[in-house]
Design a protein around this motif. Structure first.
Motif, PDB file in Angstrom:
ATOM      1  N   THR A   1       0.804  -1.228   0.000  1.00  0.00           N
ATOM      2  CA  THR A   1       0.000   0.000   0.000  1.00  0.00           C
ATOM      3  C   THR A   1       0.834   1.274   0.000  1.00  0.00           C
ATOM      4  O   THR A   1       0.425   2.274  -0.592  1.00  0.00           O
ATOM      5  N   ARG A   2       1.987   1.261   0.657  1.00  0.00           N
ATOM      6  CA  ARG A   2       2.803   2.476   0.760  1.00  0.00           C
ATOM      7  C   ARG A   2       3.859   2.580  -0.324  1.00  0.00           C
ATOM      8  O   ARG A   2       4.161   3.659  -0.820  1.00  0.00           O
TER       9      ARG A   2
ATOM     10  N   ASN B   1       3.759   0.596  -3.112  1.00  0.00           N
ATOM     11  CA  ASN B   1       3.133   0.204  -4.380  1.00  0.00           C
ATOM     12  C   ASN B   1       3.829  -0.976  -5.068  1.00  0.00           C
ATOM     13  O   ASN B   1       3.961  -1.010  -6.299  1.00  0.00           O
TER      14      ASN B   1
END
Length: 211
Positions: free
Chosen positions: A133-134, A136
Motif C-alpha cells: 500500500t505504501r 506500491n
C-alpha cells in the motif's frame, strides 16, 4: 404469440438462474462424490476415527484460506501465508522450549509462546501491507519475497532442526475431542469460519472489501 415469447423468456431465465446457482455448488458436489467413492472403496473412510484425523489435519489449511479469502476478494494474492505460519509456529515452539529449559511453568510458557507467535504473524502481515500500500509493490512480488524471508528466518532461528522440548499439555489441548467427534482445532476453525462470514457479510468492512 406474445404470451408464448414471455413464457419462453421466463423459462430461459429460470434455467439460467438454476445453472448459475448450480455453478456455485459444484465444488461441494464433487466433494460429496469423492466421499461416496472413497467410502465404497474402503468402508473405514466413513469411520469417526478417520473423520477426526482428516478434519484435524486440514484445520491449518482452512484457517489460512480464511485470511486468503479476504485478500483475494480485493484482487490481491498472498504467497507468504504458509511460510508465515511456519515462522510463527517456530517462534512459538522456541519460546516454549526456552521456558521449559529455564524452569518456567508451562502455564507461563504457553501464553508467552502464543503472544510471540501471534506477534510474528502480525509483523509479517504489517510489512506485507506496507510494501503493497505504501511502496506500491505488486502483491505477487511483495509476498513472494516475504515467502523467502520467512522460510530463511525459520531455518536460521531453528538451525534447521526440530523443536522437541514442548509442554505435554500442548498435545492434550490440541487433540481434545468434544462430543466424541469434534477436535479442539476443528472447533477453533469453525469459529473462524463464522467470524469471517459475519465480518464479510454483516459489516461495513465486508461491504467495502467486496466493493
Amino acid at each position: 404469440m406474445l404470451l408464448n415469447r414471455n413464457t419462453a423468456a421466463t423459462e430461459d431465465l429460470r434455467t439460467q438462474t438454476f445453472l448459475h446457482r448450480l455453478s456455485d455448488y459444484w465444488i461441494f458436489g464433487v466433494l460429496v462424490l469423492l466421499i461416496l467413492v472413497f467410502s465404497i472403496i474402503n468402508p473405514v473412510f466413513m469411520s469417526i476415527t478417520n473423520w477426526i484425523n482428516t478434519s484435524t489435519f486440514m484445520t491449518d489449511t482452512l484457517l489460512l484460506a480464511l485470511g486468503q479469502t479476504v485478500v483475494i476478494l480485493t484482487a490481491g494474492i498472498d504467497l507468504s501465508v504458509g511460510a508465515a505460519m511456519g515462522l510463527s509456529s517456530m517462534v512459538f515452539a522456541l519460546i516454549l522450549e526456552y521456558g521449559m529449559n529455564n524452569g518456567l511453568s508451562q502455564w507461563v510458557s504457553i501464553p508467552l509462546g502464543i503472544v510471540g507467535g501471534m506477534a510474528t504473524g502480525l509483523t509479517i502481515g504489517l510489512v506485507n501491507g506496507l510494501l503493497i500500500t505504501r511502496w506500491n509493490i505488486t502483491p505477487f512480488i511483495a509476498t513472494l519475497g516475504m515467502l523467502g524471508v520467512c522460510t530463511g528466518l525459520t531455518f536460521i532461528i531453528s538451525n534447521g532442526t526440530s523443536v522437541t522440548t514442548l509442554p505435554e499439555d500442548i498435545g492434550v489441548i490440541g487433540n481434545h475431542i468434544f462430543l466424541g467427534f469434534i477436535s479442539f482445532s476443528v472447533l477453533v476453525a469453525g469459529l473462524g469460519v463464522v467470524w469471517i462470514y459475519m465480518l464479510l457479510g454483516k459489516t461495513r468492512f465486508g461491504r467495502y472489501t467486496y466493493a
